[in-house]
Design an enzyme around this catalytic site. Structure first.
Site, PDB file in Angstrom:
ATOM      1  N   ASP A 163       0.862  -1.169   0.000  1.00 44.14           N
ATOM      2  CA  ASP A 163       0.000   0.000   0.000  1.00 44.14           C
ATOM      3  C   ASP A 163       0.906   1.229   0.000  1.00 44.14           C
ATOM      4  O   ASP A 163       2.119   1.124   0.238  1.00 44.14           O
ATOM      5  CB  ASP A 163      -0.923  -0.007   1.231  1.00 44.14           C
ATOM      6  CG  ASP A 163      -1.931   1.131   1.222  1.00 44.14           C
ATOM      7  OD1 ASP A 163      -2.274   1.612   0.121  1.00 44.14           O
ATOM      8  OD2 ASP A 163      -2.386   1.548   2.306  1.00 44.14           O
ATOM      9  N   SER A 164       0.299   2.387  -0.217  1.00 45.96           N
ATOM     10  CA  SER A 164       1.066   3.633  -0.146  1.00 45.96           C
ATOM     11  C   SER A 164       1.539   3.917   1.269  1.00 45.96           C
ATOM     12  O   SER A 164       2.342   4.827   1.479  1.00 45.96           O
ATOM     13  CB  SER A 164       0.210   4.797  -0.651  1.00 45.96           C
ATOM     14  OG  SER A 164      -0.929   4.951   0.171  1.00 45.96           O
TER      15      SER A 164
ATOM     16  N   CYS B 145      -4.497  -1.017  -2.099  1.00 45.14           N
ATOM     17  CA  CYS B 145      -4.566   0.407  -2.387  1.00 45.14           C
ATOM     18  C   CYS B 145      -5.611   0.612  -3.474  1.00 45.14           C
ATOM     19  O   CYS B 145      -5.455   0.103  -4.589  1.00 45.14           O
ATOM     20  CB  CYS B 145      -3.200   0.914  -2.854  1.00 45.14           C
ATOM     21  SG  CYS B 145      -3.180   2.652  -3.346  1.00 45.14           S
TER      22      CYS B 145
ATOM     23  N   GLU C  92      -1.360   8.350   8.503  1.00 46.77           N
ATOM     24  CA  GLU C  92       0.065   7.998   8.435  1.00 46.77           C
ATOM     25  C   GLU C  92       0.858   8.572   9.607  1.00 46.77           C
ATOM     26  O   GLU C  92       1.862   8.000  10.022  1.00 46.77           O
ATOM     27  CB  GLU C  92       0.671   8.500   7.125  1.00 46.77           C
ATOM     28  CG  GLU C  92       0.320   7.666   5.915  1.00 46.77           C
ATOM     29  CD  GLU C  92       0.986   6.300   5.930  1.00 46.77           C
ATOM     30  OE1 GLU C  92       2.201   6.219   6.203  1.00 46.77           O
ATOM     31  OE2 GLU C  92       0.284   5.306   5.671  1.00 46.77           O
TER      32      GLU C  92
ATOM     33  N   CYS D 224     -10.854   3.836   0.591  1.00 57.04           N
ATOM     34  CA  CYS D 224      -9.395   3.911   0.745  1.00 57.04           C
ATOM     35  C   CYS D 224      -9.032   3.075   1.963  1.00 57.04           C
ATOM     36  O   CYS D 224      -9.723   3.146   2.988  1.00 57.04           O
ATOM     37  CB  CYS D 224      -8.948   5.359   0.940  1.00 57.04           C
ATOM     38  SG  CYS D 224      -7.199   5.547   1.373  1.00 57.04           S
TER      39      CYS D 224
ATOM     40  N   HIS E 172      -6.804   3.418   4.094  1.00 60.90           N
ATOM     41  CA  HIS E 172      -6.469   4.207   5.284  1.00 60.90           C
ATOM     42  C   HIS E 172      -7.713   4.593   6.084  1.00 60.90           C
ATOM     43  O   HIS E 172      -7.623   4.829   7.294  1.00 60.90           O
ATOM     44  CB  HIS E 172      -5.715   5.483   4.892  1.00 60.90           C
ATOM     45  CG  HIS E 172      -4.278   5.274   4.542  1.00 60.90           C
ATOM     46  ND1 HIS E 172      -3.867   4.785   3.320  1.00 60.90           N
ATOM     47  CD2 HIS E 172      -3.141   5.503   5.253  1.00 60.90           C
ATOM     48  CE1 HIS E 172      -2.552   4.726   3.300  1.00 60.90           C
ATOM     49  NE2 HIS E 172      -2.084   5.154   4.463  1.00 60.90           N
TER      50      HIS E 172
END
Length: 263
Positions: A10-11, A73, A151, A183, A185
């Protein structure tokens, strides 16, 4: 039986919600997770840049002998999964906003979708929308700034609360009763979303469905690890190791055979 690891990337740390579900469904599988937090977020990048970063992630996981790759992602899935399936021999599992279960659950026939710009602009989302959104009112909102908060561990911050109020309250005024998190996240913001919406909406996320599909594909390709395998877990990050570790241990209890590497 195949003891090679499942690769997940994932990012950043968002894909840990997918990892958690995969561990629950596939407890004997070794897993290699790559968090490209140093280049996060992907959702607002040009498609070519997101594709190039994802390709580097895939090459890295293939060098580590991964037998299947989960693109945890939505952005990368939206812009590149078809390309990667044609380029590489390993199976790929992707993400997409969970419109189908949302369509089945909504009573008001009004759904909100919170996702990144690239996900919302991608062909896959448009296909899913055309297939499952008939008869629904769908309110779409890019979640600018939310990935960055997760993050850095700011999912319960005042800033997160204010952004979610800005994004979600207009949906609530329209009568939305179901919100799709587009998403990986965003599930980390679930508690704050429940606070902002006063627990009045159903929150839909695709992580469990992705884990179920991962199991199906492993069985189909005869790649699954059998009971008794001693699973190992490697976590790589291009970001700050200490922050990633905190989020990891807040998400997953006692990871087996953990090897944590900052690159």
């Amino acid at each position: 039986m195949n003891k090679q690891p499942i690769g997940i990337f994932d990012s950043g740390v968002g894909g840990l919600c997918v990892l958690k579900q995969i561990r629950e469904r596939l407890p004997y599988e070794s897993i290699t997770y790559f968090a490209d937090s140093g280049n996060c977020p992907y959702g607002s990048k040009a498609e070519d840049e997101a594709l190039d970063l994802a390709r580097k992630n895939i090459e890295f996981l293939l060098e580590l002998n991964c037998k299947l790759i989960v693109i945890a992602c939505n952005t990368v899935t939206a812009v590149a999964i078809d390309c990667f399936r044609s380029e590489y021999k390993v199976p790929f599992i992707g993400m997409e906003p969970a419109l189908k279960p949302a369509a089945l659950q909504t009573r008001s026939k009004k759904i909100g979708i919170l996702a990144t710009e690239n996900t919302l602009n991608g062909r896959l989302f448009k296909q899913t929308f055309d297939k499952y959104a008939h008869g629904l009112e769908v309110f779409i909102q890019p979640g600018h700034g939310l990935v960055e908060l997760v993050e850095t561990g700011g999912q319960n911050s005042e800033k997160a609360c204010n952004l979610l109020k800005e994004y979600l309250l207009p949906m609530m005024e329209k009568g939305v009763d179901t919100i799709v998190l587009g998403c990986t996240h965003y599930p980390f913001l679930k508690e704050m979303i429940q606070t902002v919406t006063k627990n009045s909406v159903t929150i839909v996320e695709p992580a469990d469905a992705v884990a179920a599909q991962t199991k199906r594909i492993l069985v189909q390709y005869e790649l699954i690890s059998m009971a008794g395998n001693d699973p190992q877990f490697q976590f790589y990050t291009t970001g700050k190791k200490t922050m990633a570790q905190k989020i990891l241990f807040d998400t997953i209890d006692s990871p087996y055979g953990l090897e944590f590497i900052e690159i």
